[in-house]
Design a protein around this motif. Structure first.
Motif, PDB file in Angstrom:
ATOM      1  N   ALA A  38      -8.450 -38.396  56.540  1.00  0.00           N
ATOM      2  CA  ALA A  38      -9.007 -39.673  56.986  1.00  0.00           C
ATOM      3  C   ALA A  38      -8.635 -39.960  58.435  1.00  0.00           C
ATOM      4  O   ALA A  38      -9.460 -40.458  59.213  1.00  0.00           O
ATOM      5  CB  ALA A  38      -8.507 -40.795  56.076  1.00  0.00           C
ATOM      6  N   THR A  50     -16.299 -48.457  58.924  1.00  0.00           N
ATOM      7  CA  THR A  50     -15.490 -47.338  58.446  1.00  0.00           C
ATOM      8  C   THR A  50     -14.010 -47.517  58.757  1.00  0.00           C
ATOM      9  O   THR A  50     -13.169 -47.404  57.849  1.00  0.00           O
ATOM     10  CB  THR A  50     -16.014 -46.015  59.029  1.00  0.00           C
ATOM     11  OG1 THR A  50     -17.395 -45.870  58.712  1.00  0.00           O
ATOM     12  CG2 THR A  50     -15.230 -44.848  58.470  1.00  0.00           C
ATOM     13  N   ALA A  53     -12.575 -50.283  56.565  1.00  0.00           N
ATOM     14  CA  ALA A  53     -12.366 -49.866  55.176  1.00  0.00           C
ATOM     15  C   ALA A  53     -11.109 -49.015  55.032  1.00  0.00           C
ATOM     16  O   ALA A  53     -10.320 -49.190  54.093  1.00  0.00           O
ATOM     17  CB  ALA A  53     -13.590 -49.091  54.680  1.00  0.00           C
ATOM     18  N   PHE A  54     -10.875 -48.088  55.964  1.00  0.00           N
ATOM     19  CA  PHE A  54      -9.662 -47.271  55.906  1.00  0.00           C
ATOM     20  C   PHE A  54      -8.418 -48.117  56.166  1.00  0.00           C
ATOM     21  O   PHE A  54      -7.352 -47.861  55.590  1.00  0.00           O
ATOM     22  CB  PHE A  54      -9.740 -46.123  56.902  1.00  0.00           C
ATOM     23  CG  PHE A  54     -10.504 -44.940  56.399  1.00  0.00           C
ATOM     24  CD1 PHE A  54     -10.036 -44.200  55.322  1.00  0.00           C
ATOM     25  CD2 PHE A  54     -11.694 -44.565  56.990  1.00  0.00           C
ATOM     26  CE1 PHE A  54     -10.733 -43.098  54.858  1.00  0.00           C
ATOM     27  CE2 PHE A  54     -12.409 -43.467  56.530  1.00  0.00           C
ATOM     28  CZ  PHE A  54     -11.918 -42.736  55.456  1.00  0.00           C
ATOM     29  N   THR A  56      -8.085 -51.252  55.293  1.00  0.00           N
ATOM     30  CA  THR A  56      -7.869 -51.948  54.021  1.00  0.00           C
ATOM     31  C   THR A  56      -7.213 -51.028  53.002  1.00  0.00           C
ATOM     32  O   THR A  56      -6.309 -51.435  52.259  1.00  0.00           O
ATOM     33  CB  THR A  56      -9.203 -52.468  53.481  1.00  0.00           C
ATOM     34  OG1 THR A  56      -9.824 -53.301  54.467  1.00  0.00           O
ATOM     35  CG2 THR A  56      -9.002 -53.257  52.203  1.00  0.00           C
ATOM     36  N   LEU A  57      -7.643 -49.779  52.958  1.00  0.00           N
ATOM     37  CA  LEU A  57      -7.034 -48.805  52.046  1.00  0.00           C
ATOM     38  C   LEU A  57      -5.556 -48.603  52.370  1.00  0.00           C
ATOM     39  O   LEU A  57      -4.706 -48.587  51.469  1.00  0.00           O
ATOM     40  CB  LEU A  57      -7.786 -47.482  52.134  1.00  0.00           C
ATOM     41  CG  LEU A  57      -7.184 -46.297  51.366  1.00  0.00           C
ATOM     42  CD1 LEU A  57      -7.141 -46.582  49.874  1.00  0.00           C
ATOM     43  CD2 LEU A  57      -7.977 -45.019  51.660  1.00  0.00           C
ATOM     44  N   VAL A 260     -11.017 -41.355  47.358  1.00  0.00           N
ATOM     45  CA  VAL A 260     -11.310 -42.676  47.928  1.00  0.00           C
ATOM     46  C   VAL A 260     -11.787 -42.557  49.372  1.00  0.00           C
ATOM     47  O   VAL A 260     -12.706 -43.265  49.799  1.00  0.00           O
ATOM     48  CB  VAL A 260     -10.063 -43.575  47.826  1.00  0.00           C
ATOM     49  CG1 VAL A 260     -10.310 -44.908  48.517  1.00  0.00           C
ATOM     50  CG2 VAL A 260      -9.695 -43.811  46.367  1.00  0.00           C
ATOM     51  N   SER A 261     -11.180 -41.655  50.145  1.00  0.00           N
ATOM     52  CA  SER A 261     -11.618 -41.449  51.533  1.00  0.00           C
ATOM     53  C   SER A 261     -13.051 -40.959  51.592  1.00  0.00           C
ATOM     54  O   SER A 261     -13.853 -41.425  52.417  1.00  0.00           O
ATOM     55  CB  SER A 261     -10.692 -40.443  52.224  1.00  0.00           C
ATOM     56  OG  SER A 261      -9.362 -40.916  52.254  1.00  0.00           O
ATOM     57  N   ILE A 264     -15.345 -43.868  50.862  1.00  0.00           N
ATOM     58  CA  ILE A 264     -15.476 -44.764  52.017  1.00  0.00           C
ATOM     59  C   ILE A 264     -16.457 -44.188  53.027  1.00  0.00           C
ATOM     60  O   ILE A 264     -17.322 -44.895  53.558  1.00  0.00           O
ATOM     61  CB  ILE A 264     -14.097 -45.002  52.654  1.00  0.00           C
ATOM     62  CG1 ILE A 264     -13.248 -45.881  51.745  1.00  0.00           C
ATOM     63  CG2 ILE A 264     -14.246 -45.647  54.030  1.00  0.00           C
ATOM     64  CD1 ILE A 264     -11.821 -46.061  52.223  1.00  0.00           C
ATOM     65  N   PHE A 268     -19.772 -46.333  53.925  1.00  0.00           N
ATOM     66  CA  PHE A 268     -19.744 -47.123  55.147  1.00  0.00           C
ATOM     67  C   PHE A 268     -20.125 -46.351  56.403  1.00  0.00           C
ATOM     68  O   PHE A 268     -20.555 -46.953  57.385  1.00  0.00           O
ATOM     69  CB  PHE A 268     -18.329 -47.717  55.352  1.00  0.00           C
ATOM     70  CG  PHE A 268     -17.934 -48.693  54.283  1.00  0.00           C
ATOM     71  CD1 PHE A 268     -18.446 -49.963  54.281  1.00  0.00           C
ATOM     72  CD2 PHE A 268     -17.070 -48.315  53.270  1.00  0.00           C
ATOM     73  CE1 PHE A 268     -18.105 -50.873  53.288  1.00  0.00           C
ATOM     74  CE2 PHE A 268     -16.712 -49.216  52.283  1.00  0.00           C
ATOM     75  CZ  PHE A 268     -17.225 -50.497  52.278  1.00  0.00           C
TER      76      PHE A 268
END
Length: 274
Positions: A38, A50, A53-54, A56-57, A260-261, A264, A268
């Motif tokens: 990521a 993008t 979102a990362f 937030t992860l 999950v990556s 995302i 996104f």
């Protein structure tokens, strides 16, 4: 018994009450391997969604898996958001106005205008950099240097001569701190403070350097003699006192992070240019 063992070995089986904070018990290589793709991908993205979102992860993983401390709270709630804003505004000032949309003017000073397109590009860059830092903090806040050196030796087969030389270097840091405190106390007792002001501080630090260097040479010599006396490096392998295992939970963490990556990026990332 489990609590005492966990205090000595962080990779021992944890008690059920502390199972929620899973990051300190993971293998350091797992905490590097999961976020690494990521982090590499974030170098090439240019949109806002993008990196957000990362980011937030990374926040979710740190808040759930790391121990909640004042340092972590300041980093997540103050330092990273402030860095995103400052970096974003800084980059927006350097964007070429000819290459952005002139539809929205955010700030006007005389003939100079700051357009909304430039602010968007700057914020995307700031978010991208902060998201990379936040992903790096997953391993950085929950891994020690000695554990990383042990993992490199045990899992990646790094020559233990190199790995345990780095481990010895990590052990030098607290010793130097202690020796610096002793030298400062000795200077104060002898009245060699040198007064106040920046020049006096520079003179004091010059007086600290030579004793610290002499102490480092003596300590390095003792460590080298001790390693030779124990036949360090004479055999291709060595018995590990503290093992850093790579277990099923580490595989699950790496696979889950990669899944999950990928999700995302699929949701996104703007695969089709606008």
């Amino acid at each position: 018994m489990t609590t005492v063992r966990a205090a000595v070995d962080p990779y021992a089986e944890a008690a059920p009450a502390s199972a929620v904070r899973f990051l300190p018990a993971l293998n350091p290589l797992a905490k590097l391997a999961g976020p690494a793709p990521a982090m590499v991908m974030l170098v090439f993205v240019r949109d806002l969604a993008t990196p957000l979102a990362f980011l937030t992860l990374a926040y979710a993983v740190l808040l759930v898996g790391a121990r909640t401390t004042a340092r972590l709270a300041v980093l997540l709630l103050v330092a990273l958001p402030a860095a995103a804003v400052v970096i974003g505004l800084g980059f927006s000032l350097w964007v070429d106005p000819a290459g952005v949309d002139h539809g929205t003017v955010v700030l006007r000073i005389g003939d100079w205008r700051l357009y909304g397109g430039a602010v968007g590009i700057g914020l995307a860059t700031g978010l991208r950099l902060v998201a990379i830092v936040a992903l790096a903090l997953i391993a950085g806040l929950t891994t020690t240097g000695p554990d990383l050196a042990r993992a490199l030796v045990q899992q990646l087969r790094m020559p233990y001569r190199i790995g345990y030389t780095a481990l010895a270097a990590f052990r030098f840091v607290p010793r130097f701190r202690h020796e610096l405190d002793v030298i400062r106390q000795a200077h104060r007792v002898r009245g060699a403070n040198g007064g106040a002001g920046p020049f006096a501080a520079a003179v004091r630090w010059t007086g600290y350097v030579i004793p610290l260097l002499a102490g480092a040479i003596r300590h390095a010599e003792r460590v080298a003699l001790a390693m030779d006396a124990r036949a360090f490096g004479a055999f291709p392998d060595r018995t590990e006192r503290h093992e850093v295992p790579f277990r099923a939970r580490d595989v699950v963490f790496v696979v889950a992070f990669l899944v999950v990556s990928a999700a995302i990026l699929a949701l996104f990332f703007p695969w089709r240019p606008a």
